[in-house]
Design a protein around this motif. Structure first.
Motif, mmCIF file in Angstrom:
data_model
loop_
_atom_site.group_PDB
_atom_site.id
_atom_site.type_symbol
_atom_site.label_atom_id
_atom_site.label_comp_id
_atom_site.label_asym_id
_atom_site.label_seq_id
_atom_site.Cartn_x
_atom_site.Cartn_y
_atom_site.Cartn_z
ATOM 1 N N VAL A 189 60.062 34.941 42.526
ATOM 2 C CA VAL A 189 61.473 35.334 42.589
ATOM 3 C C VAL A 189 62.152 34.671 43.779
ATOM 4 O O VAL A 189 63.237 34.084 43.657
ATOM 5 C CB VAL A 189 61.594 36.870 42.677
ATOM 6 C CG1 VAL A 189 63.043 37.275 42.953
ATOM 7 C CG2 VAL A 189 61.111 37.520 41.395
ATOM 8 N N ALA A 190 61.518 34.742 44.948
ATOM 9 C CA ALA A 190 62.096 34.118 46.137
ATOM 10 C C ALA A 190 62.202 32.610 45.972
ATOM 11 O O ALA A 190 63.182 31.995 46.407
ATOM 12 C CB ALA A 190 61.245 34.461 47.360
ATOM 13 N N GLY A 191 61.213 31.994 45.323
ATOM 14 C CA GLY A 191 61.263 30.549 45.087
ATOM 15 C C GLY A 191 62.431 30.154 44.210
ATOM 16 O O GLY A 191 63.100 29.136 44.452
ATOM 17 N N GLU A 192 62.714 30.958 43.196
ATOM 18 C CA GLU A 192 63.844 30.682 42.314
ATOM 19 C C GLU A 192 65.161 30.809 43.068
ATOM 20 O O GLU A 192 66.086 30.015 42.871
ATOM 21 C CB GLU A 192 63.814 31.656 41.130
ATOM 22 C CG GLU A 192 64.930 31.478 40.129
ATOM 23 C CD GLU A 192 64.805 30.205 39.311
ATOM 24 O OE1 GLU A 192 65.822 29.767 38.742
ATOM 25 O OE2 GLU A 192 63.696 29.644 39.243
ATOM 26 N N VAL A 193 65.262 31.811 43.926
ATOM 27 C CA VAL A 193 66.478 31.996 44.715
ATOM 28 C C VAL A 193 66.694 30.801 45.642
ATOM 29 O O VAL A 193 67.800 30.245 45.725
ATOM 30 C CB VAL A 193 66.408 33.305 45.515
ATOM 31 C CG1 VAL A 193 67.585 33.400 46.482
ATOM 32 C CG2 VAL A 193 66.404 34.501 44.583
ATOM 33 N N LYS A 194 65.636 30.387 46.341
ATOM 34 C CA LYS A 194 65.755 29.264 47.281
ATOM 35 C C LYS A 194 66.145 27.971 46.587
ATOM 36 O O LYS A 194 66.895 27.157 47.136
ATOM 37 C CB LYS A 194 64.423 29.072 48.014
ATOM 38 C CG LYS A 194 64.013 30.227 48.900
ATOM 39 C CD LYS A 194 62.613 30.016 49.460
ATOM 40 C CE LYS A 194 62.106 31.232 50.194
ATOM 41 N NZ LYS A 194 60.714 31.062 50.703
#
Length: 456
Positions: A372-377
């Motif tokens: 999830v954090a990777g997609e946001v970044k």
């Protein structure tokens, strides 16, 4: 209309960064942040640099969108003060302000989360579970001149963190600048915030007579691992075998502790004799609790304490998913601010995960906060360029329920298959034994080893 079309395209093709922006906007309203600073500051004051700007820049670092505070400030473009002024304000941000930031962000996000998690299962029927643990920040770089003469690690601080596992939220944080301070000496503010109906899980660092009586006086419950030296409870009944659980055999015994005023407190000692010793070589774990047996059996108590390790997983996600420890920040107050902002960002990710889980009816353990954090970044920077600020302001007037429904609508465009965890099986424990230093330090070529050309 064109801007709305661009916004909807992001919602359909990359909804997670949009959800993150809306939640960050709810959690970090500039007006609210500046008012919070004025309410809780002690010696600091505001001239040209607002506290909201300071937190906004630190949030970019915590989310991994910028590699450092310096880089975040350079990318800002409209910073009205020098970099030195920015660092001076960060270095002097008071711990009381950091705690108020974490508390306030939780209060602003929790109502939204409750609209998403309508059927939240309880860890312990009739109790609100709180997990307490300490977190020491990793050693910083020795950029400060007074540190350069020391060979050992420079620890910039620590925090006591209160975690609500049923909601996957950090609900409070108690920052401390002295990394060598004993955790139990920091417990005063924690005891003040305890409430009736809560069940506190903690490790043996908090196993003292004073702490046990203080929790009892708050009409709260506790489940704390017994320390080898404290609180020396007196046995008032025989040890009885209760049964077997996954990790060993459970026993129960009635014990009693006495404080300095002569008050006595009857407790239950739950002893778990492990089939396999812990990493520290311990084969027996003793737990103390004031939860009545009719409300929770001994095997349930042992199982609940085992789930206490969820807070260790939370700390791991803070470090691996978010940049909670900025090692270039050597000043304790700066490092604690970075950790506090990372905790806030973790709560934002928790709400995003809850929305995806609720919309797609998934279990809370199925999705990876790392993905999830990777997609946001990956998309956040481009999204902020494509969508102007005035469009985001249109969401500020939404109620908590309206924002929850909007998050569910956006979550419907998420493909859960791309966010699922892929856990590895347990590693085989192989004893390497002794090897001479010359052999340990020898370099090998991986390609030659795979071809069989290198002697191994």
């Amino acid at each position: 209309m064109a801007l709305e079309a661009v916004f909807e395209r992001f919602v359909r093709q990359s909804p997670l960064p949009v959800m993150a922006r809306l939640l960050m906007q709810r959690a970090l309203s500039p007006e609210w942040l500046d008012a919070l600073f004025e309410q809780h500051r002690q010696r600091q004051y505001t001239r040209e640099l607002l506290f909201s700007t300071e937190v906004d820049l630190m949030a970019l670092v915590a989310l991994g969108l910028r590699p450092s505070l310096h880089a975040a400030a350079q990318a800002h473009g409209e910073l009205k003060v020098s970099l030195q002024a920015l660092y001076d304000k960060v270095h002097h941000t008071e711990p009381e302000v950091v705690r108020a930031l974490v508390q306030g962000c939780r209060e602003r996000l929790a109502p939204v989360l409750k609209h998403l998690k309508l059927q939240q299962p309880s860890w312990a029927a009739g109790y609100r579970v709180r997990v307490l643990d300490g977190n020491h920040l990793a050693a910083s770089q020795k950029r400060l001149k007074p540190l350069r003469g020391f060979r050992g690690a420079a620890l910039p601080g620590q925090s006591l963190v209160v975690y609500a596992p049923e909601w996957d939220l950090v609900v409070d944080m108690f920052p401390a600048e002295d990394a060598h301070a004993q955790e139990r000496t920091l417990l005063g503010p924690v005891l003040e915030r305890m409430q009736a109906g809560e069940l506190w899980l903690a490790d043996r660092n908090f196993s003292t007579t004073r702490i046990l009586f203080a929790i009892e006086d708050k009409q709260a419950a506790f489940l704390i691992r017994e320390h080898g030296r404290s609180p020396h409870p007196a046995e008032v009944g025989p040890m009885k075998k209760v049964g077997r659980v996954e990790t060993g055999v459970v026993f129960e015994q009635a014990v009693e502790v006495e404080d300095e005023q002569g008050r006595r407190l009857r407790l239950r000692r739950i002893e778990l004799q492990l089939e396999e010793p812990t990493e520290d070589g311990e084969s027996c774990i003793r737990l103390l609790t004031n939860v009545p047996a009719e409300r929770m059996g001994a095997k349930e108590v042992a199982g609940l304490y085992r789930r206490r390790w969820s807070i260790e997983g939370m700390f791991g996600r803070l470090e691996s998913v978010l940049k909670s420890e900025v090692r270039t920040l050597g000043y304790p107050r700066a490092a604690l601010l970075a950790f506090g902002v990372a905790v806030m960002a973790y709560n934002v990710l928790a709400v995003i995960l809850a929305a995806v889980e609720a919309e797609h009816r998934l279990q809370s353990t199925e999705l990876s906060s790392y993905y999830v954090a990777g997609e946001v970044k990956a998309t956040y920077g481009g999204m902020m360029i494509a969508i102007p600020e005035k469009l985001w302001r249109g969401f500020e007037s939404q109620t908590d329920e309206e924002l929850g429904k909007e998050l569910l609508r956006m979550a419907s465009h998420v493909n859960p298959a791309k966010l699922r965890k892929h856990p590895r099986g347990p590693k085989k424990k192989v004893k390497k034994g002794y090897a001479p230093r010359q052999e340990v330090d020898r370099h090998v070529s991986t390609a030659r080893v795979l071809r069989g050309d290198e002697n191994t």
